[in-house]
Write an enzyme that holds these catalytic residues in place. Sequence first.
Site, PDB file in Angstrom:
ATOM      1  N   LYS A 181      -2.116  10.654   3.277  1.00 28.41           N
ATOM      2  CA  LYS A 181      -2.918  10.362   2.095  1.00 28.41           C
ATOM      3  C   LYS A 181      -2.882   8.864   1.786  1.00 28.41           C
ATOM      4  CE  LYS A 181      -1.253  11.496  -1.992  1.00 28.41           C
ATOM      5  NZ  LYS A 181      -0.885  12.234  -3.216  1.00 28.41           N
TER       6      LYS A 181
ATOM      7  N   ASP B 189      -6.214  13.957  -1.491  1.00 29.40           N
ATOM      8  CA  ASP B 189      -5.143  14.217  -2.455  1.00 29.40           C
ATOM      9  C   ASP B 189      -5.379  15.607  -3.048  1.00 29.40           C
ATOM     10  OD1 ASP B 189      -7.248  13.975  -4.161  1.00 29.40           O
ATOM     11  OD2 ASP B 189      -6.287  12.554  -5.506  1.00 29.40           O
TER      12      ASP B 189
END
Length: 225
Positions: A133, A151
């Site tokens: 991420k 996310d």
Amino acid sequence: MTTSTKKTSKTDSARILRRIRSHLGDQPLPSVSLVAVTSRDPFRILISTMISLRTRDEVTLAATDRLFAQAETPQAIAALPEEAIANSIYPAGFYRTKAHNIREVARIVSEEYHGSVPQTVEKLIALPGVGRKTANLVLGLGYGIAAICVDTHVHRIANRLGWVETRTPDATEAALEKILPAEWWIAVNELLVLHGQQVCTPQSPLCSRCPVEGDCRQVGVTRRR
Ligand code: SF4
């Protein structure tokens, strides 16, 4: 709500993102996007993203500013005592662990990469405290390299929309690469973070006020407003 299970096309996903962007208008940017716009510095974006994990946007912004007021370069941050980094980024979540990782990341970037944040996901995820991420956000916002940062908001909303059927963010990233045009890979995170904070919230999303309600399969949504 559409009940079709037809696979989402790249044309459809781009149209839906355009509508979400238009609905959001001139919203304040998420914290790391703000850091990216104001600094254009991949190292600051990397450190700010590390601080942002499990931390509110306003805390992330203030913590990033305090840390970089003390030291700006990887070499200078690596030279700070871990305690000083921890004090600067407090009250970010897990600030002691993050302080340790930030100092180590600064040292590695300084010593092994001559002060420049690496530009591949493989090298970025080898850094302590950096996952896919964070790596993808740094590639996108720091270097303009097409990468999808998945996310919790992107993962949840992509599944609710029926774009993907996935259990993990990594699987969502791989599935989104097939149905999102590459020119949306960087922007999708910022758009779905804001949409997820304001409309498609984790509990009881505001479907009645959602600009893409007609295109959403509302997968897994049991309570809505
Ligand atoms: S708010 Fe409702 S209609 Fe809009 S994307 Fe989320 S689940 Fe779909």
